[in-house]
Design a protein around this motif. Structure first.
Motif, mmCIF file in Angstrom:
data_model
loop_
_atom_site.group_PDB
_atom_site.id
_atom_site.type_symbol
_atom_site.label_atom_id
_atom_site.label_comp_id
_atom_site.label_asym_id
_atom_site.label_seq_id
_atom_site.Cartn_x
_atom_site.Cartn_y
_atom_site.Cartn_z
ATOM 1 N N GLU A 195 -5.376 13.487 -6.012
ATOM 2 C CA GLU A 195 -6.822 13.313 -5.903
ATOM 3 C C GLU A 195 -7.245 11.850 -5.993
ATOM 4 O OE1 GLU A 195 -7.882 17.674 -7.887
ATOM 5 O OE2 GLU A 195 -8.010 15.849 -9.103
ATOM 6 N N THR A 196 -6.264 10.953 -6.024
ATOM 7 C CA THR A 196 -6.536 9.520 -6.118
ATOM 8 C C THR A 196 -6.190 8.845 -4.802
ATOM 9 O OG1 THR A 196 -5.918 9.602 -8.465
ATOM 10 C CG2 THR A 196 -6.103 7.437 -7.467
ATOM 11 N N SER A 197 -7.014 7.936 -4.371
ATOM 12 C CA SER A 197 -6.780 7.211 -3.118
ATOM 13 C C SER A 197 -5.454 6.461 -3.158
ATOM 14 C CB SER A 197 -7.926 6.225 -2.880
ATOM 15 O OG SER A 197 -7.559 5.249 -1.932
ATOM 16 N N ALA A 198 -4.652 6.638 -2.106
ATOM 17 C CA ALA A 198 -3.370 5.940 -2.019
ATOM 18 C C ALA A 198 -3.579 4.432 -1.913
ATOM 19 C CB ALA A 198 -2.583 6.452 -0.813
ATOM 20 N N VAL A 199 -4.649 4.031 -1.259
ATOM 21 C CA VAL A 199 -4.957 2.604 -1.138
ATOM 22 C C VAL A 199 -5.285 2.030 -2.519
ATOM 23 C CG1 VAL A 199 -6.561 0.905 -0.164
ATOM 24 C CG2 VAL A 199 -5.766 2.834 1.236
ATOM 25 N N PHE A 200 -6.087 2.761 -3.289
ATOM 26 C CA PHE A 200 -6.435 2.333 -4.649
ATOM 27 C C PHE A 200 -5.177 2.200 -5.507
ATOM 28 C CE2 PHE A 200 -7.180 3.724 -9.045
ATOM 29 C CZ PHE A 200 -8.089 2.764 -9.469
ATOM 30 N N LEU A 201 -4.301 3.206 -5.460
ATOM 31 C CA LEU A 201 -3.071 3.169 -6.255
ATOM 32 C C LEU A 201 -2.188 2.005 -5.835
ATOM 33 C CD1 LEU A 201 -2.120 6.967 -6.427
ATOM 34 C CD2 LEU A 201 -2.954 5.547 -8.311
ATOM 35 N N SER A 202 -2.115 1.762 -4.536
ATOM 36 C CA SER A 202 -1.273 0.664 -4.034
ATOM 37 C C SER A 202 -1.776 -0.691 -4.528
ATOM 38 C CB SER A 202 -1.245 0.688 -2.500
ATOM 39 O OG SER A 202 -0.709 1.898 -2.025
ATOM 40 N N TRP A 203 -3.081 -0.872 -4.456
ATOM 41 C CA TRP A 203 -3.683 -2.124 -4.924
ATOM 42 C C TRP A 203 -3.475 -2.311 -6.425
ATOM 43 C CZ3 TRP A 203 -5.165 -6.673 -3.503
ATOM 44 C CH2 TRP A 203 -6.011 -7.431 -4.317
ATOM 45 N N LYS A 204 -3.715 -1.259 -7.182
ATOM 46 C CA LYS A 204 -3.520 -1.331 -8.640
ATOM 47 C C LYS A 204 -2.066 -1.642 -8.985
ATOM 48 C CE LYS A 204 -5.853 0.453 -11.715
ATOM 49 N NZ LYS A 204 -6.674 -0.006 -12.861
ATOM 50 N N LEU A 218 12.568 -0.522 -9.911
ATOM 51 C CA LEU A 218 13.261 0.737 -9.639
ATOM 52 C C LEU A 218 12.230 1.731 -9.121
ATOM 53 C CD1 LEU A 218 15.759 2.550 -9.736
ATOM 54 C CD2 LEU A 218 15.305 2.960 -12.162
ATOM 55 N N LEU A 219 12.327 2.068 -7.844
ATOM 56 C CA LEU A 219 11.333 2.890 -7.173
ATOM 57 C C LEU A 219 11.730 4.360 -7.223
ATOM 58 C CD1 LEU A 219 11.098 0.398 -4.233
ATOM 59 C CD2 LEU A 219 9.195 0.895 -5.781
ATOM 60 N N GLY A 220 10.848 5.181 -7.791
ATOM 61 C CA GLY A 220 11.171 6.590 -7.992
ATOM 62 C C GLY A 220 11.182 7.417 -6.736
ATOM 63 N N GLU A 221 10.725 6.905 -5.628
ATOM 64 C CA GLU A 221 10.710 7.627 -4.347
ATOM 65 C C GLU A 221 10.337 6.640 -3.245
ATOM 66 O OE1 GLU A 221 10.874 9.736 -2.058
ATOM 67 O OE2 GLU A 221 11.393 11.692 -2.860
ATOM 68 N N TYR A 222 10.129 7.178 -2.026
ATOM 69 C CA TYR A 222 9.737 6.335 -0.904
ATOM 70 C C TYR A 222 8.733 7.047 0.000
ATOM 71 C CZ TYR A 222 13.611 9.190 0.890
ATOM 72 O OH TYR A 222 14.464 10.235 1.183
ATOM 73 N N SER A 223 8.225 8.196 -0.432
ATOM 74 C CA SER A 223 7.419 9.033 0.454
ATOM 75 C C SER A 223 5.912 8.780 0.378
ATOM 76 C CB SER A 223 7.683 10.512 0.152
ATOM 77 O OG SER A 223 7.349 10.805 -1.199
ATOM 78 N N ALA A 224 5.466 7.880 -0.499
ATOM 79 C CA ALA A 224 4.031 7.636 -0.643
ATOM 80 C C ALA A 224 3.733 6.138 -0.542
ATOM 81 C CB ALA A 224 3.536 8.181 -1.987
ATOM 82 N N PRO A 257 2.023 3.920 -2.316
ATOM 83 C CA PRO A 257 2.218 2.985 -3.435
ATOM 84 C C PRO A 257 3.663 2.520 -3.603
ATOM 85 C CG PRO A 257 0.777 4.782 -4.084
ATOM 86 C CD PRO A 257 1.338 5.153 -2.749
ATOM 87 N N TYR A 258 4.629 3.385 -3.312
ATOM 88 C CA TYR A 258 6.028 2.964 -3.389
ATOM 89 C C TYR A 258 6.291 1.843 -2.379
ATOM 90 C CZ TYR A 258 6.991 7.243 -6.060
ATOM 91 O OH TYR A 258 7.004 8.239 -7.008
ATOM 92 N N TRP A 259 5.726 1.986 -1.195
ATOM 93 C CA TRP A 259 5.893 0.966 -0.175
ATOM 94 C C TRP A 259 5.184 -0.328 -0.572
ATOM 95 C CZ3 TRP A 259 8.744 0.809 4.300
ATOM 96 C CH2 TRP A 259 9.411 1.994 4.638
ATOM 97 N N ALA A 260 4.068 -0.205 -1.264
ATOM 98 C CA ALA A 260 3.357 -1.406 -1.727
ATOM 99 C C ALA A 260 4.236 -2.202 -2.693
ATOM 100 C CB ALA A 260 2.050 -1.003 -2.405
ATOM 101 N N ALA A 261 4.887 -1.485 -3.625
ATOM 102 C CA ALA A 261 5.784 -2.158 -4.574
ATOM 103 C C ALA A 261 6.990 -2.732 -3.852
ATOM 104 C CB ALA A 261 6.225 -1.167 -5.655
ATOM 105 N N TRP A 262 7.475 -2.013 -2.840
ATOM 106 C CA TRP A 262 8.622 -2.475 -2.043
ATOM 107 C C TRP A 262 8.272 -3.768 -1.300
ATOM 108 C CZ3 TRP A 262 9.395 -2.906 3.338
ATOM 109 C CH2 TRP A 262 10.727 -2.943 3.776
ATOM 110 N N ILE A 263 7.086 -3.797 -0.700
ATOM 111 C CA ILE A 263 6.643 -5.002 0.015
ATOM 112 C C ILE A 263 6.483 -6.172 -0.946
ATOM 113 C CG2 ILE A 263 4.696 -6.015 1.274
ATOM 114 C CD1 ILE A 263 4.321 -3.220 2.574
ATOM 115 N N TYR A 264 5.894 -5.899 -2.113
ATOM 116 C CA TYR A 264 5.763 -6.946 -3.140
ATOM 117 C C TYR A 264 7.151 -7.504 -3.483
ATOM 118 C CZ TYR A 264 5.501 -8.951 -7.839
ATOM 119 O OH TYR A 264 5.632 -9.774 -8.919
ATOM 120 N N GLY A 265 8.094 -6.608 -3.716
ATOM 121 C CA GLY A 265 9.441 -7.037 -4.064
ATOM 122 C C GLY A 265 10.099 -7.860 -2.978
#
Length: 384
Positions: A64-73, A87-93, A95-103
């Motif tokens: 119920e939370t915006s994926a864009v909001f979670l990615s930014w946070k 350490l990324l717990g998955e790759y299907s959403a 926010p995981y990609w946002a952390a991956w791009i940051y890394g």
């Protein structure tokens, strides 16, 4: 080395794994959750048992939370914490990609955990091909890929990841033996276990047990059909269906319409009470059409149950040894499951299978999985 774990929601079994991982990096291990809970889960998670620093990005449920909001946070959290390793717990959403791009942009060491396997669901067509390419892109830029078991390893290899960059965790977290062990010690004989049914308010008999959601992918109707076609009711066996879900009313109506006897619905049971239902049962059954791993199987063998497990479940063959602690069947074949149930009811080997389950369960625990992950992190550094 400061480690940031990115995970979707709080869950009891991952708490155990993260607690064990934290012991390797005291003060340098942090977990960031998207949310506390999910629309699909009704877990009771005791945050006071979490022995690691944690952050929660949203107080709403994850879906119920915006994926864009979670990615930014999450990106802001990465800048704030400045981890050396993510350490990324998955790759299907997203926010995981946002952390991956940051890394990738800031030279952080990236690692991925994969609990998907090739039999989760059909993967055909153009969309599936595109998703596979994205997954490969994601995983090939991680130093190590931590997979749950053998099926997950095969799936990651099929995506183009070389075996030397894969670490088998040995499960998805494991069970809390602090909860289960006292029950095993208290009810350590057949005579003592006979009184559990009365304690739970259910008829005393031998039971096939299912624990999980009542949803299409869990294939509970096939279990009901196999149970109905077997001699279970005639032989005095029952079926315990522990859980809840969208198909519950349909299942109850089906049982009534077909006149299926000795089926009990205890409802959704929290983890602390589940051991009694395992101990009150004789054989555990999981007929899933799709099951990334099947943590309930870990619970069942920890409590010493022989098992009948769908060949689609990710825990096969890691903790299911054919003919040793149970049998594997095709979830599309009602007759195969019927015959497997008949075999269990007529078997003189149930006690031997029970002991085999207890022995096999010793190889899967949060501490063992954490050790494999920690060794993978420490061995990494050579790129992919």
């Amino acid at each position: 080395m400061k480690i940031l774990v990115v995970h979707n929601i709080m869950s009891p079994y991952k708490t155990l794994l993260f607690n064990a991982l934290c012991s390797f990096w005291r003060g340098e291990f942090v977990v960031c959750y998207f949310s506390r809970t999910s629309v699909l889960r009704d877990w009771k998670v005791e945050e006071d048992k979490m022995q690691y620093p944690l952050y929660v990005l949203s107080e709403k449920r994850w879906e119920e939370t915006s994926a864009v909001f979670l990615s930014w946070k999450l990106i802001m959290m990465c800048f704030r914490l400045k981890p050396d390793c993510i350490l990324l717990g998955e790759y299907s959403a997203m926010p995981y990609w946002a952390a991956w791009i940051y890394g990738r942009l800031f030279g952080k060491r990236l690692f991925a955990m994969v609990e998907s396997q090739g039999q989760d669901h059909p993967r055909k067509g153009t969309v599936a091909t595109m998703k596979a390419r994205l997954k490969r892109l994601f995983l090939t830029h991680c130093e190590k890929v931590m997979v749950a078991g053998e099926k997950h390893k095969a799936y990651v290899v099929s995506l183009g990841i070389s075996e030397e960059h894969i670490v088998i965790m040995g499960g998805v977290g494991g069970v809390d033996r602090a909860i289960y062990a006292p029950y095993l010690a208290q009810y350590d004989t057949v005579e003592k276990r006979r009184g559990i049914a009365a304690l739970l308010g259910i008829p005393e008999r031998s039971y096939f047990l299912y624990v999980g959601r009542f949803a299409k992918e869990k294939n509970v109707f096939t279990l009901l059909d196999a149970y109905r076609k077997s001699d279970a009711a005639k032989k005095g066996w029952g079926l315990l269906l522990v859980g809840s879900g969208p198909q519950e009313s349909e299942l109850r109506r089906y049982i009534s319409d077909k006149g299926i006897k000795n089926v009990v619905f205890p409802g959704f049971i929290q983890q602390e009470q589940l051991p009694l239902y395992y101990l009150a049962s004789t054989v555990f059954v999981l007929p899933s059409l799709s099951e990334p791993w099947g943590l309930v199987v870990d619970e069942a063998i920890t409590m010493g149950l022989p098992v009948l497990i769908s060949n689609r479940c990710g825990c096969v063959p890691d903790i299911i040894k054919e003919g040793e602690n149970g049998f594997v069947f095709s979830p599309d074949d009602v007759q195969a499951l019927t015959e497997a149930m008949q075999k269990m009811m007529g078997s003189s080997e149930l006690e031997k299978m029970r002991m085999a389950s207890l022995r096999i369960s010793q190889s899967c625990s949060p501490s063992i999985s954490a050790k494999h992950i920690a060794e993978g992190l420490l061995r990494a550094g050579d790129g992919v």
